[in-house]
Design a protein around this motif. Structure first.
Motif, PDB file in Angstrom:
ATOM      1  N   PRO A 273       0.826  -1.209   0.000  1.00 48.10           N
ATOM      2  CA  PRO A 273       0.000   0.000   0.000  1.00 48.10           C
ATOM      3  C   PRO A 273       0.860   1.259   0.000  1.00 48.10           C
ATOM      4  CG  PRO A 273      -0.130  -1.143   2.128  1.00 48.10           C
ATOM      5  CD  PRO A 273       0.719  -1.975   1.240  1.00 48.10           C
ATOM      6  N   THR A 274       0.505   2.232  -0.821  1.00 49.40           N
ATOM      7  CA  THR A 274       1.285   3.466  -0.935  1.00 49.40           C
ATOM      8  C   THR A 274       0.348   4.672  -0.889  1.00 49.40           C
ATOM      9  OG1 THR A 274       1.151   3.703  -3.345  1.00 49.40           O
ATOM     10  CG2 THR A 274       2.849   2.220  -2.481  1.00 49.40           C
ATOM     11  N   ILE A 275       0.952   5.846  -0.861  1.00 50.93           N
ATOM     12  CA  ILE A 275       0.170   7.082  -0.890  1.00 50.93           C
ATOM     13  C   ILE A 275      -0.612   7.178  -2.196  1.00 50.93           C
ATOM     14  CG2 ILE A 275       0.339   9.606  -0.970  1.00 50.93           C
ATOM     15  CD1 ILE A 275       2.769   9.355   0.905  1.00 50.93           C
ATOM     16  N   ARG A 276      -0.029   6.701  -3.287  1.00 50.85           N
ATOM     17  CA  ARG A 276      -0.691   6.765  -4.595  1.00 50.85           C
ATOM     18  C   ARG A 276      -1.716   5.670  -4.800  1.00 50.85           C
ATOM     19  NH1 ARG A 276       2.367   6.881  -9.794  1.00 50.85           N
ATOM     20  NH2 ARG A 276       3.097   4.855  -9.029  1.00 50.85           N
ATOM     21  N   GLY A 277      -1.600   4.578  -4.041  1.00 54.71           N
ATOM     22  CA  GLY A 277      -2.504   3.446  -4.226  1.00 54.71           C
ATOM     23  C   GLY A 277      -1.835   2.155  -3.804  1.00 54.71           C
ATOM     24  N   GLU A 278      -1.308   1.413  -4.771  1.00 56.74           N
ATOM     25  CA  GLU A 278      -0.599   0.178  -4.485  1.00 56.74           C
ATOM     26  C   GLU A 278       0.542  -0.009  -5.469  1.00 56.74           C
ATOM     27  OE1 GLU A 278      -4.094  -2.731  -2.614  1.00 56.74           O
ATOM     28  OE2 GLU A 278      -3.696  -2.750  -4.776  1.00 56.74           O
ATOM     29  N   SER A 279       1.589  -0.677  -5.005  1.00 55.32           N
ATOM     30  CA  SER A 279       2.697  -1.034  -5.883  1.00 55.32           C
ATOM     31  C   SER A 279       3.113  -2.467  -5.572  1.00 55.32           C
ATOM     32  CB  SER A 279       3.879  -0.071  -5.704  1.00 55.32           C
ATOM     33  OG  SER A 279       4.385  -0.167  -4.378  1.00 55.32           O
ATOM     34  N   ILE A 280       4.089  -2.963  -6.306  1.00 57.12           N
ATOM     35  CA  ILE A 280       4.597  -4.319  -6.106  1.00 57.12           C
ATOM     36  C   ILE A 280       6.053  -4.235  -5.681  1.00 57.12           C
ATOM     37  CG2 ILE A 280       5.233  -6.455  -7.299  1.00 57.12           C
ATOM     38  CD1 ILE A 280       2.709  -5.987  -9.039  1.00 57.12           C
ATOM     39  N   VAL A 281       6.399  -4.994  -4.647  1.00 60.11           N
ATOM     40  CA  VAL A 281       7.789  -5.054  -4.175  1.00 60.11           C
ATOM     41  C   VAL A 281       8.239  -6.509  -4.226  1.00 60.11           C
ATOM     42  CG1 VAL A 281       9.371  -4.615  -2.266  1.00 60.11           C
ATOM     43  CG2 VAL A 281       7.436  -3.067  -2.646  1.00 60.11           C
ATOM     44  N   LEU A 282       9.410  -6.744  -4.809  1.00 60.23           N
ATOM     45  CA  LEU A 282       9.989  -8.078  -4.859  1.00 60.23           C
ATOM     46  C   LEU A 282      11.501  -7.963  -4.966  1.00 60.23           C
ATOM     47  CD1 LEU A 282       9.527  -9.724  -8.399  1.00 60.23           C
ATOM     48  CD2 LEU A 282       9.408  -7.273  -8.018  1.00 60.23           C
ATOM     49  N   ASP A 283      12.221  -8.875  -4.400  1.00 61.80           N
ATOM     50  CA  ASP A 283      11.862 -10.059  -3.662  1.00 61.80           C
ATOM     51  C   ASP A 283      11.727  -9.699  -2.171  1.00 61.80           C
ATOM     52  OD1 ASP A 283      11.715 -12.755  -2.765  1.00 61.80           O
ATOM     53  OD2 ASP A 283      13.887 -12.978  -2.846  1.00 61.80           O
TER      54      ASP A 283
ATOM     55  N   GLY B  99      14.512   3.813   0.212  1.00 66.75           N
ATOM     56  CA  GLY B  99      13.501   3.190   1.055  1.00 66.75           C
ATOM     57  C   GLY B  99      12.249   4.018   1.225  1.00 66.75           C
ATOM     58  N   ASN B 100      12.388   5.346   1.324  1.00 67.86           N
ATOM     59  CA  ASN B 100      11.187   6.180   1.512  1.00 67.86           C
ATOM     60  C   ASN B 100      10.318   6.269   0.265  1.00 67.86           C
ATOM     61  OD1 ASN B 100      12.915   7.776   0.017  1.00 67.86           O
ATOM     62  ND2 ASN B 100      13.018   9.452   1.489  1.00 67.86           N
ATOM     63  N   ASP B 101      10.844   5.804  -0.877  1.00 66.06           N
ATOM     64  CA  ASP B 101      10.038   5.788  -2.098  1.00 66.06           C
ATOM     65  C   ASP B 101       9.011   4.658  -2.092  1.00 66.06           C
ATOM     66  OD1 ASP B 101      11.110   7.968  -3.713  1.00 66.06           O
ATOM     67  OD2 ASP B 101      12.969   6.801  -3.737  1.00 66.06           O
ATOM     68  N   LEU B 102       9.210   3.637  -1.242  1.00 68.63           N
ATOM     69  CA  LEU B 102       8.271   2.518  -1.209  1.00 68.63           C
ATOM     70  C   LEU B 102       6.888   2.997  -0.778  1.00 68.63           C
ATOM     71  CD1 LEU B 102      10.467  -0.289   0.425  1.00 68.63           C
ATOM     72  CD2 LEU B 102       9.994   0.097  -2.000  1.00 68.63           C
ATOM     73  N   GLY B 103       6.824   3.734   0.320  1.00 70.78           N
ATOM     74  CA  GLY B 103       5.543   4.240   0.802  1.00 70.78           C
ATOM     75  C   GLY B 103       4.966   5.335  -0.074  1.00 70.78           C
ATOM     76  N   ARG B 104       5.823   6.093  -0.725  1.00 72.99           N
ATOM     77  CA  ARG B 104       5.342   7.161  -1.613  1.00 72.99           C
ATOM     78  C   ARG B 104       4.686   6.602  -2.869  1.00 72.99           C
ATOM     79  NH1 ARG B 104      10.843  10.828  -1.661  1.00 72.99           N
ATOM     80  NH2 ARG B 104      10.634  11.782   0.412  1.00 72.99           N
ATOM     81  N   GLY B 105       5.084   5.403  -3.263  1.00 71.35           N
ATOM     82  CA  GLY B 105       4.581   4.862  -4.524  1.00 71.35           C
ATOM     83  C   GLY B 105       5.245   5.516  -5.714  1.00 71.35           C
ATOM     84  N   THR B 106       6.541   5.819  -5.576  1.00 67.65           N
ATOM     85  CA  THR B 106       7.278   6.493  -6.651  1.00 67.65           C
ATOM     86  C   THR B 106       7.258   5.679  -7.935  1.00 67.65           C
ATOM     87  OG1 THR B 106       8.713   7.554  -5.004  1.00 67.65           O
ATOM     88  CG2 THR B 106       9.526   7.469  -7.278  1.00 67.65           C
ATOM     89  N   VAL B 107       7.339   4.356  -7.801  1.00 64.11           N
ATOM     90  CA  VAL B 107       7.289   3.476  -8.968  1.00 64.11           C
ATOM     91  C   VAL B 107       6.210   2.418  -8.755  1.00 64.11           C
ATOM     92  CG1 VAL B 107       9.697   3.803  -9.644  1.00 64.11           C
ATOM     93  CG2 VAL B 107       9.117   2.022  -7.987  1.00 64.11           C
ATOM     94  N   ASP B 108       5.805   1.798  -9.846  1.00 66.86           N
ATOM     95  CA  ASP B 108       4.809   0.722  -9.761  1.00 66.86           C
ATOM     96  C   ASP B 108       5.414  -0.575  -9.252  1.00 66.86           C
ATOM     97  OD1 ASP B 108       2.692   2.324 -10.960  1.00 66.86           O
ATOM     98  OD2 ASP B 108       3.791   2.088 -12.844  1.00 66.86           O
ATOM     99  N   VAL B 109       6.712  -0.782  -9.537  1.00 63.84           N
ATOM    100  CA  VAL B 109       7.402  -2.011  -9.134  1.00 63.84           C
ATOM    101  C   VAL B 109       8.748  -1.643  -8.533  1.00 63.84           C
ATOM    102  CG1 VAL B 109       8.355  -4.232  -9.879  1.00 63.84           C
ATOM    103  CG2 VAL B 109       6.306  -3.305 -11.005  1.00 63.84           C
ATOM    104  N   ALA B 110       8.981  -2.065  -7.293  1.00 65.95           N
ATOM    105  CA  ALA B 110      10.259  -1.840  -6.629  1.00 65.95           C
ATOM    106  C   ALA B 110      10.992  -3.171  -6.531  1.00 65.95           C
ATOM    107  CB  ALA B 110      10.050  -1.245  -5.243  1.00 65.95           C
TER     108      ALA B 110
END
Length: 355
Positions: free
Chosen positions: A136-146, A219-230
Motif C-alpha cells: 500500500p502506498t500514498i498513490r494506491g498500491e505497488s509491487i515489491v519483490l523479492d 527506502g522512503n520511495d516505497l511508501g510514496r509509490g514512486t514506482v509501480d514495481v520496486a
C-alpha cells in the motif's frame, strides 16, 4: 457463460487450517461466482466445514490427504515426509498438471517454496524465483519483490525480478507499461553495490516495451509509490516488509493510546471516527494479503499463516485476478523479449571494458 477459474487450495495450511481456508474460499466465491476449487486436506476435518458452506461445497472437489505440513517443519523435512501425500504437495501438483490455474496456501513459507521449486521448476531464463508483495502506498498500491525468497542476488537475477514484477503489475493493476525502480542506498548512478548498478545498466540497455525503467529508488520511495514495481533482493526486501508492518502496528497503538488518554481526546475521537475508520481500512494488512511466487512454471500464492477468513479471501482474489489476466503468458512473453534484446551480453561487454 464465462469460463471458470479453478484454484487449488491447501486446506491444512496456516494457523487456522480449514476453519479459515473454507470460509475464506466462501468469501472469494461470493465476489467471483465463476471460481471453482480443488481442495486438498484431511477429509475428517474439512468435510464438516464444507457442509456448513454449501456454496463452496457445490463449487469444489475435496481430495483427502493423509499428511499436513506443519508450520515449524524444516523445508527439507517437509520435502522428505510430505511429498506425494501432503495437502501442500498435492495442491501444487494440481497447478503443475493444469487442473488448477493457481495454488493458494497459508502454510509454512519455506516448505512451500521448496516444494514449489521441486514440483513446478523455474521458467526458462529464471535462475531463482522471487516472492512479490502488494504494497500500500500514498498513490494506491505497488509491487515489491523479492521479499524473502532469495538472500542476495546477482545483476541478472535483479533484472529478471524487474521483468517478473512488471508482468504482475500489468496483470493485477492493468498498467500498460509499469515503472520499475531498483532499491538502492541513493538515487545517484555511482552509489550502491556493483550488482545493483550492473542491473540498472542492463535494464537501460534492454529498453523493453513492457516496462519503463525509472532508475534507482530509496527506502522512503516505497511508501510514496514512486514506482509501480520496486526491485530488491530478499534480505533487504524482507526487512523492509517487516519494518513496514511493525511501523503500521506501532502507529495504530500510538493512536489508540492517545485517543483514550483524556475525556477531551475521547470526544475528539468520536468526532473524527469516520476518518479513523478510513485510516484503519487503508492500513488493514488483510487487504493486501498474499505473497506471489514468481518465476515458476505455475502460479503460487502464499497467504499469511496467521490471517483470518477475510485475509485468505484476499489471497484467493489475487490468484483469481492473475489467472483471469493470464499472468503466466505475460511473464513468458516479457522474458523472451528481454533475452532477445541482448542486454545481458552488452552489460558483460561493458564490465570487461571498464576493467
Amino acid at each position: 457463460m464465462a469460463k471458470t477459474v479453478t484454484l487449488s487450495l491447501d486446506a491444512m495450511g496456516g494457523d487456522g487450517g480449514p476453519e479459515v481456508v473454507i470460509p475464506g474460499a466462501e468469501i472469494g466465491l461470493e465476489r467471483y461466482p465463476d471460481i471453482r476449487y480443488e481442495i486438498f486436506g484431511d477429509e475428517a476435518r474439512v468435510a464438516p466445514i464444507l457442509d456448513k458452506c454449501p456454496r463452496v461445497k457445490e463449487a469444489s472437489r475435496l481430495h483427502h490427504c493423509e499428511v499436513a505440513v506443519q508450520m515449524d517443519d524444516k523445508p527439507s523435512q517437509a520435502l522428505r515426509q510430505g511429498r506425494w501425500k501432503s495437502s501442500m504437495w498435492r495442491a501444487l501438483e494440481a497447478g503443475k498438471d493444469g487442473t488448477a490455474g493457481a495454488v493458494v496456501s497459508a502454510g509454512n513459507t519455506g516448505a512451500l517454496m521448496a516444494m514449489a521449486k521441486f514440483c513446478l521448476r523455474t521458467m526458462p531464463g529464471v535462475e531463482r524465483p522471487a516472492i512479490a508483495a502488494i504494497w500500500p502506498t500514498i498513490r494506491g498500491e505497488s509491487i515489491v519483490l523479492d521479499v524473502g525468497a532469495t538472500i542476495g542476488a546477482e545483476a541478472e537475477q535483479l533484472t529478471g525480478y524487474a521483468i517478473l514484477g512488471g508482468a504482475m503489475a500489468r496483470a493485477v493493476f492493468g498498467i500498460e507499461r509499469p515503472t520499475v525502480g531498483l532499491l538502492n542506498v541513493g538515487v545517484e548512478e555511482v552509489k550502491g553495490l556493483e550488482e545493483i548498478k550492473a542491473a540498472g545498466r542492463m535494464l537501460r540497455a534492454a529498453d523493453l516495451e513492457s516496462i519503463d525503467y525509472f532508475g534507482f529508488i530509496e527506502g522512503n520511495d516505497l511508501g510514496r509509490g514512486t514506482v509501480d514495481v520496486a526491485v530488491t533482493e530478499g534480505f533487504s526486501g524482507n526487512i523492509a516488509l517487516k519494518t513496514a508492518e511493525g511501523t503500521a502496528r506501532q502507529i495504530s497503538e500510538y493512536l489508540r493510546a492517545a485517543m483514550s488518554r483524556t475525556l477531551q481526546a475521547q470526544l475528539g475521537y468520536l468526532l473524527a471516527k469516520p476518518a479513523f475508520d478510513r485510516l484503519k481500512e487503508k492500513m488493514d494488512p488483510r487487504k493486501v494479503n498474499g505473497g506471489v511466487f514468481l518465476g515458476l512454471n505455475g502460479l503460487v500464492i502464499k497467504s499469511h499463516g496467521g490471517t483470518d477468513a477475510e485475509g485468505f479471501a484476499a489471497a484467493v482474489e489475487l490468484a483469481y485476478d492473475m489467472v483471469r489476466n493470464d499472468l503466466m503468458s505475460r511473464i513468458a512473453s516479457d522474458l523472451e523479449a528481454y533475452q532477445a534484446s541482448g542486454a545481458a551480453e552488452r552489460a558483460d561487454e561493458g564490465k570487461e571494458a571498464a576493467k
